[in-house]
Structure formats: C-alpha cells, structure tokens
Design a protein around this motif. Structure first.
Motif, PDB file in Angstrom:
ATOM      1  N   VAL A  80       0.835  -1.202   0.000  1.00  0.00           N
ATOM      2  CA  VAL A  80       0.000   0.000   0.000  1.00  0.00           C
ATOM      3  C   VAL A  80       0.872   1.256   0.000  1.00  0.00           C
ATOM      4  CG1 VAL A  80      -1.691   1.323   1.320  1.00  0.00           C
ATOM      5  CG2 VAL A  80      -1.948  -1.160   1.100  1.00  0.00           C
ATOM      6  N   MET A  81       1.887   1.285   0.865  1.00  0.00           N
ATOM      7  CA  MET A  81       2.785   2.443   0.918  1.00  0.00           C
ATOM      8  C   MET A  81       3.441   2.707  -0.425  1.00  0.00           C
ATOM      9  SD  MET A  81       4.811   2.452   4.561  1.00  0.00           S
ATOM     10  CE  MET A  81       5.766   3.862   4.008  1.00  0.00           C
ATOM     11  N   GLY A  82       3.687   1.643  -1.174  1.00  0.00           N
ATOM     12  CA  GLY A  82       4.362   1.781  -2.460  1.00  0.00           C
ATOM     13  C   GLY A  82       3.620   2.612  -3.483  1.00  0.00           C
ATOM     14  N   VAL A  83       2.317   2.848  -3.276  1.00  0.00           N
ATOM     15  CA  VAL A  83       1.539   3.637  -4.240  1.00  0.00           C
ATOM     16  C   VAL A  83       1.011   4.931  -3.628  1.00  0.00           C
ATOM     17  CG1 VAL A  83       0.880   1.603  -5.569  1.00  0.00           C
ATOM     18  CG2 VAL A  83      -0.615   2.372  -3.720  1.00  0.00           C
ATOM     19  N   MET A  84       1.634   5.376  -2.544  1.00  0.00           N
ATOM     20  CA  MET A  84       1.148   6.559  -1.840  1.00  0.00           C
ATOM     21  C   MET A  84       1.726   7.881  -2.353  1.00  0.00           C
ATOM     22  SD  MET A  84      -1.240   5.997   0.374  1.00  0.00           S
ATOM     23  CE  MET A  84      -1.881   5.031  -0.991  1.00  0.00           C
ATOM     24  N   GLU A  85       2.122   7.888  -3.607  1.00  0.00           N
ATOM     25  CA  GLU A  85       2.550   9.116  -4.280  1.00  0.00           C
ATOM     26  C   GLU A  85       3.587   9.882  -3.447  1.00  0.00           C
ATOM     27  OE1 GLU A  85      -1.004  11.263  -5.336  1.00  0.00           O
ATOM     28  OE2 GLU A  85      -1.605   9.767  -6.816  1.00  0.00           O
ATOM     29  N   ASP A  86       3.379  11.193  -3.262  1.00  0.00           N
ATOM     30  CA  ASP A  86       4.360  12.034  -2.570  1.00  0.00           C
ATOM     31  C   ASP A  86       3.957  12.315  -1.129  1.00  0.00           C
ATOM     32  OD1 ASP A  86       2.200  13.627  -3.102  1.00  0.00           O
ATOM     33  OD2 ASP A  86       3.333  15.303  -3.934  1.00  0.00           O
ATOM     34  N   LEU A  87       3.259  11.377  -0.516  1.00  0.00           N
ATOM     35  CA  LEU A  87       2.738  11.564   0.840  1.00  0.00           C
ATOM     36  C   LEU A  87       3.837  11.965   1.830  1.00  0.00           C
ATOM     37  CD1 LEU A  87      -0.047  10.954   2.382  1.00  0.00           C
ATOM     38  CD2 LEU A  87       1.050   8.808   3.052  1.00  0.00           C
ATOM     39  N   LEU A  88       4.970  11.278   1.778  1.00  0.00           N
ATOM     40  CA  LEU A  88       6.019  11.488   2.782  1.00  0.00           C
ATOM     41  C   LEU A  88       6.816  12.773   2.562  1.00  0.00           C
ATOM     42  CD1 LEU A  88       7.239   7.804   3.237  1.00  0.00           C
ATOM     43  CD2 LEU A  88       5.484   9.067   4.507  1.00  0.00           C
ATOM     44  N   PRO A  89       7.288  13.086   1.357  1.00  0.00           N
ATOM     45  CA  PRO A  89       8.008  14.365   1.210  1.00  0.00           C
ATOM     46  C   PRO A  89       7.116  15.589   1.426  1.00  0.00           C
ATOM     47  CG  PRO A  89       7.794  13.244  -0.905  1.00  0.00           C
ATOM     48  CD  PRO A  89       7.393  12.264   0.140  1.00  0.00           C
ATOM     49  N   VAL A  90       5.834  15.487   1.090  1.00  0.00           N
ATOM     50  CA  VAL A  90       4.939  16.617   1.363  1.00  0.00           C
ATOM     51  C   VAL A  90       4.848  16.872   2.859  1.00  0.00           C
ATOM     52  CG1 VAL A  90       2.498  17.314   1.334  1.00  0.00           C
ATOM     53  CG2 VAL A  90       3.590  16.472  -0.754  1.00  0.00           C
TER      54      VAL A  90
ATOM     55  N   THR B  14       7.204  15.972   5.052  1.00  0.00           N
ATOM     56  CA  THR B  14       8.530  16.351   5.542  1.00  0.00           C
ATOM     57  C   THR B  14       8.873  17.806   5.232  1.00  0.00           C
ATOM     58  OG1 THR B  14       9.306  14.071   5.292  1.00  0.00           O
ATOM     59  CG2 THR B  14      10.992  15.792   5.406  1.00  0.00           C
ATOM     60  N   PHE B  15       8.609  18.225   4.003  1.00  0.00           N
ATOM     61  CA  PHE B  15       9.062  19.554   3.584  1.00  0.00           C
ATOM     62  C   PHE B  15       8.030  20.664   3.790  1.00  0.00           C
ATOM     63  CE2 PHE B  15      11.835  16.687   1.124  1.00  0.00           C
ATOM     64  CZ  PHE B  15      13.060  17.196   1.514  1.00  0.00           C
ATOM     65  N   PHE B  16       6.748  20.296   3.874  1.00  0.00           N
ATOM     66  CA  PHE B  16       5.711  21.315   4.041  1.00  0.00           C
ATOM     67  C   PHE B  16       4.964  21.190   5.368  1.00  0.00           C
ATOM     68  CE2 PHE B  16       6.128  20.659  -0.567  1.00  0.00           C
ATOM     69  CZ  PHE B  16       6.374  21.959  -0.984  1.00  0.00           C
ATOM     70  N   ASN B  17       5.315  20.149   6.160  1.00  0.00           N
ATOM     71  CA  ASN B  17       4.609  19.878   7.406  1.00  0.00           C
ATOM     72  C   ASN B  17       3.097  19.762   7.159  1.00  0.00           C
ATOM     73  OD1 ASN B  17       4.559  19.311  10.165  1.00  0.00           O
ATOM     74  ND2 ASN B  17       4.063  21.428  10.690  1.00  0.00           N
ATOM     75  N   ALA B  18       2.758  19.152   6.022  1.00  0.00           N
ATOM     76  CA  ALA B  18       1.355  19.027   5.610  1.00  0.00           C
ATOM     77  C   ALA B  18       0.958  17.554   5.601  1.00  0.00           C
ATOM     78  CB  ALA B  18       1.151  19.622   4.224  1.00  0.00           C
ATOM     79  N   VAL B  19      -0.116  17.234   6.294  1.00  0.00           N
ATOM     80  CA  VAL B  19      -0.650  15.875   6.313  1.00  0.00           C
ATOM     81  C   VAL B  19      -1.794  15.802   5.312  1.00  0.00           C
ATOM     82  CG1 VAL B  19      -1.794  14.109   7.700  1.00  0.00           C
ATOM     83  CG2 VAL B  19       0.006  15.522   8.711  1.00  0.00           C
ATOM     84  N   ARG B  20      -1.595  15.017   4.266  1.00  0.00           N
ATOM     85  CA  ARG B  20      -2.660  14.892   3.271  1.00  0.00           C
ATOM     86  C   ARG B  20      -3.854  14.156   3.872  1.00  0.00           C
ATOM     87  NH1 ARG B  20      -0.335  12.656  -2.331  1.00  0.00           N
ATOM     88  NH2 ARG B  20      -2.580  12.430  -2.655  1.00  0.00           N
ATOM     89  N   GLY B  21      -5.017  14.624   3.535  1.00  0.00           N
ATOM     90  CA  GLY B  21      -6.249  14.004   4.000  1.00  0.00           C
ATOM     91  C   GLY B  21      -7.179  13.743   2.845  1.00  0.00           C
ATOM     92  N   PRO B  22      -8.388  13.318   3.123  1.00  0.00           N
ATOM     93  CA  PRO B  22      -9.338  13.002   2.052  1.00  0.00           C
ATOM     94  C   PRO B  22      -9.789  14.246   1.309  1.00  0.00           C
ATOM     95  CG  PRO B  22     -10.430  12.897   4.179  1.00  0.00           C
ATOM     96  CD  PRO B  22      -8.973  13.075   4.461  1.00  0.00           C
ATOM     97  N   VAL B  23     -10.003  14.106   0.009  1.00  0.00           N
ATOM     98  CA  VAL B  23     -10.463  15.238  -0.802  1.00  0.00           C
ATOM     99  C   VAL B  23     -11.778  14.901  -1.505  1.00  0.00           C
ATOM    100  CG1 VAL B  23      -8.190  16.252  -1.142  1.00  0.00           C
ATOM    101  CG2 VAL B  23      -8.980  14.476  -2.710  1.00  0.00           C
ATOM    102  N   GLY B  24     -12.492  13.920  -0.987  1.00  0.00           N
ATOM    103  CA  GLY B  24     -13.790  13.587  -1.561  1.00  0.00           C
ATOM    104  C   GLY B  24     -13.677  12.949  -2.924  1.00  0.00           C
ATOM    105  N   THR B  25     -14.362  13.531  -3.903  1.00  0.00           N
ATOM    106  CA  THR B  25     -14.431  12.907  -5.225  1.00  0.00           C
ATOM    107  C   THR B  25     -13.414  13.462  -6.213  1.00  0.00           C
ATOM    108  OG1 THR B  25     -16.119  14.519  -5.877  1.00  0.00           O
ATOM    109  CG2 THR B  25     -16.891  12.424  -4.970  1.00  0.00           C
ATOM    110  N   GLY B  26     -12.695  14.509  -5.834  1.00  0.00           N
ATOM    111  CA  GLY B  26     -11.787  15.146  -6.780  1.00  0.00           C
ATOM    112  C   GLY B  26     -10.337  15.058  -6.369  1.00  0.00           C
TER     113      GLY B  26
END
Length: 409
Positions: A216-226, A228-240
């Motif tokens: 699963v982690m292997g397909v998580m796009e740029d989750l970790l550098p975002v 690390t570098f922006f202190n931003a935790v990606r969350g759900p964005v609904g349908t878009g």
C-alpha cells in the motif's frame, strides 16, 4: 518439471514450464497465483481437505447455488486444485515433496507457521536451493510487528491509504474492493518473476518478503516528502483532486455521473468553449492550472451546473467529440455492454464445472507475441488432487487412497 496441463502444453506462454505451489488463504496469495497462471505457470493451489475449515476465499461474497461466491472462480482460474493437511507430519512431508519439484512457493501464512511445520527458510533451502519463496503477510517477515495478526484492511490503514479516502467530515472509508490484498498479490508476482530472472544468473532461489502495508505504501505518491518539507498531512479530498481542477465527478440529468478531467490548459480551453463560457478563459480565478486549483470549488460548481443539463451518455459523447477526457462512472451493468471493453477482451467467460460459464475480467497486461489466456475457471476443493499427486509425485492409486483415508489429503 511441469505437470502436463492445458496451461503449460503451449510453449508460447511466457511462464510455461514453471511450477508454483500456492498455499494459504484469502486474496493476496490467490491473486499472485492467478497472475502467474494466466501467463502459463503451472500453479498448484493447496487447500485443507474436505471437512476442515474452508479457505475464507470460498466464503467470500454473495453465494450461488454451489454454496460459494464467484471470487474463487476468478482467483483460482487456470490452477490445479489439490487438498493437503500440512499441519500433520505426513502432510508436511508430502508438501516437502511438492516443493522439491517446484520453482516457487507462494503463501500468506502468519510468519512462523511454516517453521513450526519444519519448513523454515533453512529447511526449504535444503529441500530445494532453487526454490523462490514468496511470503505475504500483513507486516512483513521481520520487525517488531511481524508476528501480529493482520488483514488487508488494517494494512491499508497503516500504509496511509484509508486516511485519504472519503470526506473530511467523515471517518476514513474503504475503497470498495480489497485493494491492499490485490496490491500485495501484484507485488508478489513481480517479486517472483524478478527472482526467476535473477536465478538464471545465480542458480539460487531466495525469499520474496511482501508486507501488505508496504504494498500500500508503495503507491502513496508524494505523501512522505509533502509531510517532511511542508509539514502538511494529506487528507481526504472527496471525489476530486486536491490540486487539480476541474477534475472531478459531475452529476447529470439522468442521475448518472460523469468524470471530467480538464485541469491542464489545453483541455480546459476546450471545456470552456464547449460549455459556451469562453469568458472563463479570461477570468482571473481560472487563468492558470494553479489558479484553477486554488478555486476548485468555484470551477466545479460552474461545471456541475452545465453537466446537469445533459444525460450522462449524451454528455460523454459530446465531450469526447472535442477530445476532452471524460467517461461515465461505470457499474457492472455498464461494463458488460461496453464495446471497447468487449473489443479488448476484458470481459471473458470461463467454465466452472459447478456453475457453467462465469463472466470475469480478462488477462492483464496484453502481450503482443505471447499473450496470456484463461483455459478454465476455478472449481471445487481438491478437484485435481489425484491427477497432481499421480503425475507430479508418481503416487499410485492405492497410495493416494490411503492418504485420503487418513485425512492427509
């Protein structure tokens, strides 16, 4: 090495001649085996003898008149189905004999189970040093969580996927299919075929260790550098999409839904003109891809107001006329009648002796010179037990009958 079957008799199939023993339960190992069998590997699926606990896969989904759902018909296609109780000494010895003749073992037991049966890594290497052992588990074979029980759903959560599905004001959602298990099966098949190529150089087998959460982690796009570098935790964005617009699913007059992906400048220009709103191209909010992302809610509202004036099928045809990426949100009913899907042979029918022909997904990927194929669907537990043990192990009818009478097979 291979048992002569309709999977391996045709030398054009790229994995013809390779023997894979598949043991375990549920989806991940089964899907790995399906992918290998689709391209010609002789996959022998080992299940518990009748009267014992059924593989959970056979209890999955809506049950038909044969007492099972249809997932086993799909995931066990092209395979040979045998029974064996590996937890008893005689069964473990018979399993070892299978492994001596195999190229690979694919299993998803809890780490330590095989070792408890006398089939740890050292023992497997002593049996067959060319054997590729694919071990699928929730957390991998090492580390502080290795021995914990896990299902795909838990691994999806740990891998970061569940936190991205759904809407901000609701709990994390499930995708709708067991995506973690299927990803693990896909990585397992990739690891196995990669190891087969490496074995041509070294002459040795190896362990392919697949943790479902890692798949699963292997397909998580740029989750970790975002983070690390922006202190931003990606969350759900609904349908878009968080930073792409318009790229969403839009309601139509007939109650259907259409996906439109026009976030870049070219498609957006076409969409604005098709909507009869060329003024959007000069609107300061929508002049660039980045600005459109900043005003995602506004542009989505404008597009939705327009799409609601069309039926979904009509809208898709209109958008495709202008080469704007668009498509209906398909249900099974849509998939079954789509002409492109039919032309690509992505709905096929395979025979299951218990139910007749079963519609299912076709083979992926499409190889130009050595394409895969489906010769038959899955079937009853132990359907091929006698044939496999006679052909691969050379057991007599009397020996097989004795094993059956003792509950070993």
């Amino acid at each position: 090495m291979a048992v002569e079957t309709n999977q391996t008799a045709d030398g054009r199939l790229p994995l013809a001649g390779f023997v894979v023993i598949e043991a375990g339960s549920m989806i991940a190992a089964s899907y790995c085996g399906q992918l290998l069998a689709d391209f010609g590997a002789t996959v022998i699926k080992v299940e518990a003898p009748k009267g014992r606990a059924l593989d959970t896969l056979r209890q999955w989904g809506r049950k038909y008149k044969h007492g099972e759902g249809f997932l086993p018909s799909i995931l066990n296609r092209n395979k040979q189905l045998v029974t064996l109780d590996m937890s008893v000494p005689e069964g473990a010895r018979l399993f070892a004999e299978l492994l001596k003749r195999a190229d690979a073992l694919v299993e998803n037991f809890k780490p330590g189970i095989l070792a408890a049966w006398g089939l740890g890594e050292a023992q497997l290497a002593a049996l067959n040093d060319k054997l590729i052992h694919v071990a699928i588990s929730g957390y991998g074979q090492t580390g502080p969580m290795a021995n914990l029980a896990a299902f795909g759903a838990i691994a999806e959560a740990m891998g970061g996927m569940r936190a991205l599905i759904g809407f901000e004001d609701r709990p994390p959602a499930r995708l709708g299919v067991s995506i973690g298990d299927f990803l693990a099966g896909l990585y397992a098949a990739f690891g196995l075929t990669t190891s087969l190529l490496e074995r041509q150089k070294s002459g040795k087998g190896q362990l392919v260790d697949v943790g479902i959460y890692e798949a699963v982690m292997g397909v998580m796009e740029d989750l970790l550098p975002v983070y690390t570098f922006f202190n931003a935790v990606r969350g759900p964005v609904g349908t878009g999409f968080d930073r792409l617009a318009p790229s969403n699913i839009y309601a139509c007059r007939d109650g259907g839904w259409v996906l439109i992906a026009a976030p870049t400048d070219g498609p957006f220009r076409k969409l604005a003109r098709r909507m009869g709103k060329p003024e959007l191209l000069d609107d300061e909010r929508f002049k660039t891809q980045s600005l459109r992302a900043d005003h995602r809610a506004e542009i989505d509202a404008i597009v939705t107001q327009w799409t609601k004036t069309f039926d979904s099928g009509e809208l898709v045809k209109l958008l495709r006329t202008d080469d704007i990426p668009a498509g209906k949100s398909y249900t099974a009913a849509d998939i079954m009648v789509d002409e492109h899907i039919k032309a690509r042979e992505m709905v096929i029918r395979a025979y299951d002796e218990r139910t007749g022909e079963v519609p299912m997904q076709g083979v992926v990927p499409k190889l130009s010179r050595t394409p895969g194929r489906v010769s038959h669907a899955g079937g009853a537990v132990g359907r091929d037990t006698e044939a496999v043990y006679a052909q691969l192990l050379g057991l007599s009818a009397e020996e097989i009958a004795g094993l059956r009478s003792r509950g070993v097979i």
